[in-house]
Scaffold this motif. Sequence first.
Motif, PDB file in Angstrom:
ATOM      1  N   GLY A  82      47.780  -1.264  36.883  1.00 11.04           N
ATOM      2  CA  GLY A  82      49.214  -1.006  36.729  1.00 11.04           C
ATOM      3  C   GLY A  82      49.660  -0.389  35.429  1.00 11.04           C
ATOM      4  N   GLY A  83      48.741   0.219  34.701  1.00 10.46           N
ATOM      5  CA  GLY A  83      49.133   0.868  33.444  1.00 10.46           C
ATOM      6  C   GLY A  83      47.932   1.199  32.598  1.00 10.46           C
ATOM      7  N   GLY A  84      48.199   1.594  31.369  1.00 14.65           N
ATOM      8  CA  GLY A  84      47.122   1.964  30.466  1.00 14.65           C
ATOM      9  C   GLY A  84      47.684   2.397  29.136  1.00 14.65           C
ATOM     10  N   GLU A  85      46.981   3.324  28.495  1.00 13.48           N
ATOM     11  CA  GLU A  85      47.408   3.857  27.208  1.00 13.48           C
ATOM     12  C   GLU A  85      47.255   5.368  27.214  1.00 13.48           C
ATOM     13  OE1 GLU A  85      45.896   0.144  24.392  1.00 13.48           O
ATOM     14  OE2 GLU A  85      44.757   2.025  24.396  1.00 13.48           O
ATOM     15  N   LEU A  86      48.175   6.027  26.515  1.00 15.56           N
ATOM     16  CA  LEU A  86      48.064   7.462  26.266  1.00 15.56           C
ATOM     17  C   LEU A  86      47.789   7.638  24.781  1.00 15.56           C
ATOM     18  CD1 LEU A  86      51.069   8.778  28.371  1.00 15.56           C
ATOM     19  CD2 LEU A  86      48.627   9.003  28.905  1.00 15.56           C
ATOM     20  N   HIS A  87      46.759   8.417  24.474  1.00 10.62           N
ATOM     21  CA  HIS A  87      46.355   8.636  23.086  1.00 10.62           C
ATOM     22  C   HIS A  87      46.597  10.091  22.697  1.00 10.62           C
ATOM     23  CE1 HIS A  87      43.849   4.864  22.643  1.00 10.62           C
ATOM     24  NE2 HIS A  87      44.117   4.884  23.944  1.00 10.62           N
ATOM     25  N   LEU A  88      47.178  10.285  21.536  1.00 11.64           N
ATOM     26  CA  LEU A  88      47.306  11.601  20.906  1.00 11.64           C
ATOM     27  C   LEU A  88      47.003  11.384  19.440  1.00 11.64           C
ATOM     28  CD1 LEU A  88      47.920  14.606  20.980  1.00 11.64           C
ATOM     29  CD2 LEU A  88      50.332  14.051  20.624  1.00 11.64           C
ATOM     30  N   GLY A  89      45.813  11.791  19.029  1.00 12.13           N
ATOM     31  CA  GLY A  89      45.379  11.496  17.674  1.00 12.13           C
ATOM     32  C   GLY A  89      45.312   9.991  17.493  1.00 12.13           C
ATOM     33  N   LYS A  90      45.927   9.490  16.409  1.00 12.56           N
ATOM     34  CA  LYS A  90      45.918   8.050  16.136  1.00 12.56           C
ATOM     35  C   LYS A  90      47.075   7.329  16.822  1.00 12.56           C
ATOM     36  CE  LYS A  90      43.519   8.527  11.783  1.00 12.56           C
ATOM     37  NZ  LYS A  90      43.490   8.263  10.352  1.00 12.56           N
ATOM     38  N   HIS A  91      47.981   8.083  17.430  1.00  9.73           N
ATOM     39  CA  HIS A  91      49.118   7.474  18.116  1.00  9.73           C
ATOM     40  C   HIS A  91      48.672   6.969  19.490  1.00  9.73           C
ATOM     41  CE1 HIS A  91      53.238   6.724  19.308  1.00  9.73           C
ATOM     42  NE2 HIS A  91      52.985   7.354  20.441  1.00  9.73           N
ATOM     43  N   THR A  96      53.305   1.244  31.474  1.00  5.35           N
ATOM     44  CA  THR A  96      53.135   0.709  32.815  1.00  5.35           C
ATOM     45  C   THR A  96      53.262   1.881  33.780  1.00  5.35           C
ATOM     46  OG1 THR A  96      55.473   0.198  33.025  1.00  5.35           O
ATOM     47  CG2 THR A  96      54.046  -1.572  32.223  1.00  5.35           C
ATOM     48  N   ALA A  97      52.695   1.736  34.959  1.00  3.36           N
ATOM     49  CA  ALA A  97      52.696   2.827  35.931  1.00  3.36           C
ATOM     50  C   ALA A  97      53.096   2.326  37.302  1.00  3.36           C
ATOM     51  CB  ALA A  97      51.303   3.455  36.006  1.00  3.36           C
ATOM     52  N   THR A  98      53.892   3.154  37.969  1.00  5.95           N
ATOM     53  CA  THR A  98      54.302   2.888  39.341  1.00  5.95           C
ATOM     54  C   THR A  98      53.917   4.097  40.177  1.00  5.95           C
ATOM     55  OG1 THR A  98      56.194   1.639  38.514  1.00  5.95           O
ATOM     56  CG2 THR A  98      56.258   2.321  40.828  1.00  5.95           C
ATOM     57  N   GLU A  99      53.178   3.873  41.252  1.00  5.19           N
ATOM     58  CA  GLU A  99      52.770   4.996  42.094  1.00  5.19           C
ATOM     59  C   GLU A  99      53.962   5.499  42.893  1.00  5.19           C
ATOM     60  OE1 GLU A  99      49.034   6.562  44.729  1.00  5.19           O
ATOM     61  OE2 GLU A  99      49.175   4.428  44.262  1.00  5.19           O
ATOM     62  N   VAL A 100      54.082   6.813  42.979  1.00  5.72           N
ATOM     63  CA  VAL A 100      55.166   7.470  43.707  1.00  5.72           C
ATOM     64  C   VAL A 100      54.737   7.650  45.161  1.00  5.72           C
ATOM     65  CG1 VAL A 100      56.562   9.584  43.857  1.00  5.72           C
ATOM     66  CG2 VAL A 100      55.928   8.649  41.608  1.00  5.72           C
ATOM     67  N   ALA A 101      55.620   7.321  46.081  1.00  3.76           N
ATOM     68  CA  ALA A 101      55.341   7.479  47.511  1.00  3.76           C
ATOM     69  C   ALA A 101      55.168   8.957  47.861  1.00  3.76           C
ATOM     70  CB  ALA A 101      56.472   6.877  48.337  1.00  3.76           C
ATOM     71  N   ALA A 138      52.878  18.087  52.708  1.00  6.73           N
ATOM     72  CA  ALA A 138      51.659  18.124  53.519  1.00  6.73           C
ATOM     73  C   ALA A 138      50.400  17.845  52.693  1.00  6.73           C
ATOM     74  CB  ALA A 138      51.539  19.473  54.226  1.00  6.73           C
ATOM     75  N   VAL A 139      50.417  18.138  51.397  1.00  6.58           N
ATOM     76  CA  VAL A 139      49.252  17.875  50.541  1.00  6.58           C
ATOM     77  C   VAL A 139      49.462  16.675  49.622  1.00  6.58           C
ATOM     78  CG1 VAL A 139      48.538  20.298  50.579  1.00  6.58           C
ATOM     79  CG2 VAL A 139      49.933  19.452  48.676  1.00  6.58           C
ATOM     80  N   ALA A 140      50.646  16.089  49.648  1.00 10.36           N
ATOM     81  CA  ALA A 140      50.989  15.006  48.721  1.00 10.36           C
ATOM     82  C   ALA A 140      50.014  13.833  48.813  1.00 10.36           C
ATOM     83  CB  ALA A 140      52.415  14.534  48.964  1.00 10.36           C
ATOM     84  N   HIS A 141      49.552  13.508  50.014  1.00 11.36           N
ATOM     85  CA  HIS A 141      48.646  12.361  50.168  1.00 11.36           C
ATOM     86  C   HIS A 141      47.314  12.553  49.437  1.00 11.36           C
ATOM     87  CE1 HIS A 141      47.117  15.045  53.280  1.00 11.36           C
ATOM     88  NE2 HIS A 141      46.014  14.327  53.280  1.00 11.36           N
ATOM     89  N   LYS A 142      46.991  13.791  49.102  1.00  9.45           N
ATOM     90  CA  LYS A 142      45.735  14.093  48.417  1.00  9.45           C
ATOM     91  C   LYS A 142      45.836  13.980  46.900  1.00  9.45           C
ATOM     92  CE  LYS A 142      44.319  17.405  51.946  1.00  9.45           C
ATOM     93  NZ  LYS A 142      43.970  18.815  52.182  1.00  9.45           N
ATOM     94  N   HIS A 143      47.073  13.878  46.373  1.00  9.15           N
ATOM     95  CA  HIS A 143      47.287  13.938  44.924  1.00  9.15           C
ATOM     96  C   HIS A 143      48.144  12.763  44.446  1.00  9.15           C
ATOM     97  CE1 HIS A 143      45.556  17.913  45.069  1.00  9.15           C
ATOM     98  NE2 HIS A 143      46.337  18.159  46.101  1.00  9.15           N
ATOM     99  N   PRO A 144      47.498  11.679  43.995  1.00  9.61           N
ATOM    100  CA  PRO A 144      48.267  10.545  43.489  1.00  9.61           C
ATOM    101  C   PRO A 144      49.177  10.960  42.327  1.00  9.61           C
ATOM    102  CG  PRO A 144      45.981   9.934  43.788  1.00  9.61           C
ATOM    103  CD  PRO A 144      46.058  11.428  43.973  1.00  9.61           C
ATOM    104  N   VAL A 145      50.361  10.365  42.291  1.00  8.38           N
ATOM    105  CA  VAL A 145      51.335  10.594  41.220  1.00  8.38           C
ATOM    106  C   VAL A 145      51.824   9.224  40.753  1.00  8.38           C
ATOM    107  CG1 VAL A 145      53.608  11.546  40.645  1.00  8.38           C
ATOM    108  CG2 VAL A 145      52.078  12.824  42.173  1.00  8.38           C
ATOM    109  N   PHE A 146      51.852   9.030  39.443  1.00  5.46           N
ATOM    110  CA  PHE A 146      52.326   7.782  38.861  1.00  5.46           C
ATOM    111  C   PHE A 146      53.466   8.071  37.900  1.00  5.46           C
ATOM    112  CE2 PHE A 146      47.940   7.103  40.020  1.00  5.46           C
ATOM    113  CZ  PHE A 146      47.940   5.832  40.575  1.00  5.46           C
ATOM    114  N   ARG A 147      54.576   7.365  38.063  1.00  7.53           N
ATOM    115  CA  ARG A 147      55.665   7.429  37.079  1.00  7.53           C
ATOM    116  C   ARG A 147      55.297   6.437  35.986  1.00  7.53           C
ATOM    117  NH1 ARG A 147      59.716   6.356  40.061  1.00  7.53           N
ATOM    118  NH2 ARG A 147      59.833   4.163  39.567  1.00  7.53           N
TER     119      ARG A 147
END
Length: 154
Positions: A82-91, A96-101, A138-147
């Motif tokens: 349900g989430g993770g971290e985004l890294h950019l350099g030392k930042h 948290t993540a919610t999957e988009v239908a 038609a292709v959405a089911h092939k490509h997960p999207v997370f907000r």
Amino acid sequence: MSDTTAHVKKPGWFTVHVMNRSVAWLTRRGISVWGSRVLAVRGRKSGEWRTTPVNVLTHDGDRYLVAPRGHVQWTRNMRAVGGGELHLGKHVEPFTATEVADDAKADVLRAYLKRWKAEVGVFFAGVGPDSTDEELRAVAHKHPVFRITAAPNA
């Protein structure tokens, strides 16, 4: 939720060994390449951190992670934790993540393809930023999207 057994188009040698490594190297040093970040997600079985370079899309005031190559390991891990971290350099930005239908992905996929089609278009089977909502759905089911949303106390 999307079918996690959908076909995954694996990236070629050049993408894995040159492009991904180059983008990750720059991103780890604080240089974002068109919105790049290094995504860190805990493994759903091992609990160990797994990393991969990603492009963060900002669209209509929200931020998204799109999986152009399909249902890959980071998407499976994201669903489980349900989430993770985004890294950019030392930042480091915990989120948290919610999957988009699937039915709600057309605008996000269009915006993603508008920005990164040259990089990821091959994974979308001829669908692009000018495609209709119907074609994108038609292709959405092939490509997960997370907000993604910044984690509390981040």
